[in-house]
Scaffold this motif. Structure first.
Motif, PDB file in Angstrom:
ATOM      1  N   GLY A  63      50.347 128.312  86.661  1.00 41.17           N
ATOM      2  CA  GLY A  63      48.983 128.698  86.343  1.00 41.17           C
ATOM      3  C   GLY A  63      48.821 129.341  84.989  1.00 41.17           C
ATOM      4  O   GLY A  63      47.842 130.047  84.739  1.00 41.17           O
ATOM      5  N   LEU A  64      49.776 129.075  84.084  1.00 46.36           N
ATOM      6  CA  LEU A  64      49.743 129.667  82.753  1.00 46.36           C
ATOM      7  C   LEU A  64      49.242 128.670  81.725  1.00 46.36           C
ATOM      8  O   LEU A  64      49.279 127.454  81.937  1.00 46.36           O
ATOM      9  N   ALA A  65      48.811 129.198  80.589  1.00 50.68           N
ATOM     10  CA  ALA A  65      48.428 128.337  79.478  1.00 50.68           C
ATOM     11  C   ALA A  65      49.662 127.648  78.915  1.00 50.68           C
ATOM     12  O   ALA A  65      50.798 128.094  79.120  1.00 50.68           O
ATOM     13  N   ALA A  66      49.430 126.550  78.211  1.00 48.73           N
ATOM     14  CA  ALA A  66      50.545 125.855  77.568  1.00 48.73           C
ATOM     15  C   ALA A  66      51.229 126.803  76.583  1.00 48.73           C
ATOM     16  O   ALA A  66      50.566 127.606  75.909  1.00 48.73           O
ATOM     17  N   PRO A  67      52.549 126.753  76.501  1.00 52.63           N
ATOM     18  CA  PRO A  67      53.248 127.667  75.594  1.00 52.63           C
ATOM     19  C   PRO A  67      52.978 127.313  74.131  1.00 52.63           C
ATOM     20  O   PRO A  67      52.744 126.152  73.792  1.00 52.63           O
ATOM     21  N   GLN A  68      52.996 128.322  73.299  1.00 53.29           N
ATOM     22  CA  GLN A  68      52.987 128.089  71.859  1.00 53.29           C
ATOM     23  C   GLN A  68      54.326 127.470  71.483  1.00 53.29           C
ATOM     24  O   GLN A  68      55.376 127.985  71.858  1.00 53.29           O
ATOM     25  N   VAL A  69      54.320 126.345  70.786  1.00 49.74           N
ATOM     26  CA  VAL A  69      55.559 125.687  70.386  1.00 49.74           C
ATOM     27  C   VAL A  69      55.773 125.905  68.888  1.00 49.74           C
ATOM     28  O   VAL A  69      54.919 125.540  68.073  1.00 49.74           O
ATOM     29  N   ILE A  70      56.876 126.512  68.559  1.00 50.21           N
ATOM     30  CA  ILE A  70      57.237 126.788  67.173  1.00 50.21           C
ATOM     31  C   ILE A  70      58.425 125.905  66.834  1.00 50.21           C
ATOM     32  O   ILE A  70      59.452 125.934  67.506  1.00 50.21           O
ATOM     33  N   ALA A  71      58.286 125.094  65.810  1.00 53.72           N
ATOM     34  CA  ALA A  71      59.313 124.113  65.469  1.00 53.72           C
ATOM     35  C   ALA A  71      60.504 124.781  64.792  1.00 53.72           C
ATOM     36  O   ALA A  71      60.336 125.640  63.916  1.00 53.72           O
ATOM     37  N   TRP A  72      61.699 124.345  65.199  1.00 52.13           N
ATOM     38  CA  TRP A  72      62.907 124.850  64.556  1.00 52.13           C
ATOM     39  C   TRP A  72      62.869 124.587  63.052  1.00 52.13           C
ATOM     40  O   TRP A  72      63.335 125.415  62.260  1.00 52.13           O
ATOM     41  N   ARG A  73      62.324 123.449  62.656  1.00 55.80           N
ATOM     42  CA  ARG A  73      62.307 123.148  61.216  1.00 55.80           C
ATOM     43  C   ARG A  73      61.520 124.203  60.447  1.00 55.80           C
ATOM     44  O   ARG A  73      61.886 124.563  59.323  1.00 55.80           O
ATOM     45  N   ASP A  74      60.450 124.715  61.056  1.00 55.19           N
ATOM     46  CA  ASP A  74      59.666 125.746  60.390  1.00 55.19           C
ATOM     47  C   ASP A  74      60.395 127.085  60.376  1.00 55.19           C
ATOM     48  O   ASP A  74      60.301 127.848  59.401  1.00 55.19           O
ATOM     49  N   VAL A  75      61.104 127.377  61.449  1.00 56.13           N
ATOM     50  CA  VAL A  75      61.917 128.601  61.468  1.00 56.13           C
ATOM     51  C   VAL A  75      62.953 128.560  60.352  1.00 56.13           C
ATOM     52  O   VAL A  75      63.130 129.527  59.602  1.00 56.13           O
ATOM     53  N   LEU A  76      63.646 127.429  60.233  1.00 52.86           N
ATOM     54  CA  LEU A  76      64.716 127.320  59.243  1.00 52.86           C
ATOM     55  C   LEU A  76      64.182 127.290  57.821  1.00 52.86           C
ATOM     56  O   LEU A  76      64.864 127.715  56.881  1.00 52.86           O
ATOM     57  N   ARG A  77      62.978 126.794  57.648  1.00 48.98           N
ATOM     58  CA  ARG A  77      62.348 126.798  56.316  1.00 48.98           C
ATOM     59  C   ARG A  77      61.765 128.167  55.959  1.00 48.98           C
ATOM     60  O   ARG A  77      61.425 128.433  54.809  1.00 48.98           O
ATOM     61  N   GLY A  78      61.568 128.998  56.963  1.00 50.46           N
ATOM     62  CA  GLY A  78      60.894 130.269  56.731  1.00 50.46           C
ATOM     63  C   GLY A  78      59.391 130.147  56.708  1.00 50.46           C
ATOM     64  O   GLY A  78      58.705 131.014  56.157  1.00 50.46           O
ATOM     65  N   THR A  79      58.855 129.075  57.319  1.00 51.68           N
ATOM     66  CA  THR A  79      57.406 128.845  57.305  1.00 51.68           C
ATOM     67  C   THR A  79      56.806 128.859  58.712  1.00 51.68           C
ATOM     68  O   THR A  79      55.711 128.341  58.924  1.00 51.68           O
ATOM     69  N   ALA A  80      57.511 129.438  59.668  1.00 48.91           N
ATOM     70  CA  ALA A  80      57.026 129.428  61.049  1.00 48.91           C
ATOM     71  C   ALA A  80      55.765 130.276  61.180  1.00 48.91           C
ATOM     72  O   ALA A  80      55.627 131.313  60.528  1.00 48.91           O
ATOM     73  N   PRO A  81      54.817 129.850  62.019  1.00 47.98           N
ATOM     74  CA  PRO A  81      53.611 130.665  62.245  1.00 47.98           C
ATOM     75  C   PRO A  81      53.963 131.943  62.988  1.00 47.98           C
ATOM     76  O   PRO A  81      55.025 132.056  63.603  1.00 47.98           O
ATOM     77  N   GLU A  82      53.058 132.878  62.951  1.00 51.78           N
ATOM     78  CA  GLU A  82      53.276 134.139  63.662  1.00 51.78           C
ATOM     79  C   GLU A  82      53.296 133.875  65.163  1.00 51.78           C
ATOM     80  O   GLU A  82      52.503 133.089  65.689  1.00 51.78           O
TER      81      GLU A  82
END
Length: 360
Positions: free
Chosen positions: A25-44
């Motif tokens: 019964g939860l909302a869809a999870p926020q998905v943060i891409a590994w590529r963005d983490v490794l680039r340093g551009t991941a959203p908050e």
């Protein structure tokens, strides 16, 4: 409550976890891409989220960021992958802390699980039954010397930071004979992962193979012969969630590697339990729980359990930080995950733990 997942958008793992959230019964999870983490551009990360760090998956771009450019199917580069991956996890943990989110899983524990030498040493020190390991080796010549000194004629040679049996070699020797079984296929000067297990049976072939693996670090342990049913050797993958063994699958094969993607097949868990006896089965699950207890900050681990010949006792072959990709497998009766897949069981366990934390 909302989850965030660091993974690969569109990957099967992300889809299964999203479905588990919906079932709770939860909302869809926020998905943060590994590529963005490794680039340093991941959203908050959304404030207050529970953050699950998942496997980087089979993403060629992410693989190049972790290991450097090259064929994604190549064997090797594990040391660089490990350094890049653990640095990425530290970045995720810092981002979670800044936003008031909470990372599910301890970064240092994941780092130990992805270093077979450290993981084996930790389990052994805690009294968890594990195969005997050789002292560290850094070359083929040193490997043969250590095998001779310890009278180990059958060993598993594992890249220190590998996964999915990449580069794993089942090596056996006898006077004038040698045989190496592996999924690593020769490709020019190096090797690539293959879905077909093959053998190398000459000294120069095996020396070249081990020489290609050694620069990234090796972990070598005694080859414990596996029990068999219906002509197929087997081991168990047991998922432990919140300290409780909740899911188990039998992996069977006609080769020493039982990984399902290498031609292994799911076996009959009921037949295995019958062969072990209920006392033996209970002891096997206790060993898995004992192994998981070495990682108290990890809400889920996958334990690869080796059953000794004669169904007499068990040993832990691996502990996996991302060992829950077992679609369609439901929980063991009485485990608290009855009827639940591995991802749904984890979502519900995380919610229970979060609720308990908020009320204390």
């Amino acid at each position: 409550m909302r989850f965030a997942v660091v993974g690969t958008p569109g990957d099967r793992r992300a889809d299964l976890f999203a479905a588990a959230c919906r079932s709770a019964g939860l909302a869809a999870p926020q998905v943060i891409a590994w590529r963005d983490v490794l680039r340093g551009t991941a959203p908050e990360i959304a404030p207050g989220s529970l953050v699950r760090a998942d496997s980087p998956g089979e993403d060629a771009e992410v693989d190049a960021m972790l290991r450097g450019p090259g064929d994604p199917a190549r064997v090797g580069g594990g040391a660089r992958w490990y350094a890049s991956f653990t640095a990425g996890l530290e970045r995720v943990a810092a981002a979670a802390s800044r936003s008031g989110a909470r990372l599910l899983g301890d970064v240092d524990e994941v780092a130990v699980m992805f270093d077979k030498r450290r993981c084996h040493a930790l389990l052994s020190a805690a009294g968890v039954p594990v195969p005997e390991a050789l002292p560290p080796v850094s070359s083929y010549a040193e490997l043969r010397e250590r095998m001779a000194e310890t009278r180990m004629h059958r060993v598993f040679v594992k890249p220190a930071h590998g996964s999915s049996a990449s580069g794993v070699v089942a090596l056996q020797t006898a006077p004038g004979r040698i045989r190496a079984t592996t999924s690593a296929a020769r490709a020019g000067a190096g090797y690539v992962n293959s879905l077909r297990v093959r053998t190398y049976e000459t000294g120069p072939e095996v020396e070249h193979l081990i020489g290609a693996l050694a620069p990234d670090g090796l972990h070598v342990e005694r080859w414990l012969p596996k029990v068999a049913l219906d002509g197929r050797v087997l081991d168990l993958r047991v998922v432990v969630i919140a300290g409780e063994p909740t899911h188990a699958v039998v992996r069977t094969s006609r080769s020493p590697m039982t990984n399902l993607h290498l031609g292994g097949a799911r076996g009959d868990l009921g037949a295995v339990r019958q062969a072990m006896g209920e006392d033996g089965w209970r002891r096997a699950l206790d060993v898995c729980a004992q192994a998981a207890a070495c990682f108290p900050g990890s809400p889920m681990v996958g334990v690869d359990l080796l059953v000794r010949l004669g169904w007499r006792g068990c040993a832990v072959g691996e502990v996996n930080a991302f060992g829950d990709l077992l679609p369609g497998l439901t929980g063991l009766p009485g485990s608290g995950a009855d009827g639940l897949d591995t991802h749904t069981a984890q979502v519900r366990a995380a919610l229970r733990r979060n609720q308990a934390t908020c009320t204390t």
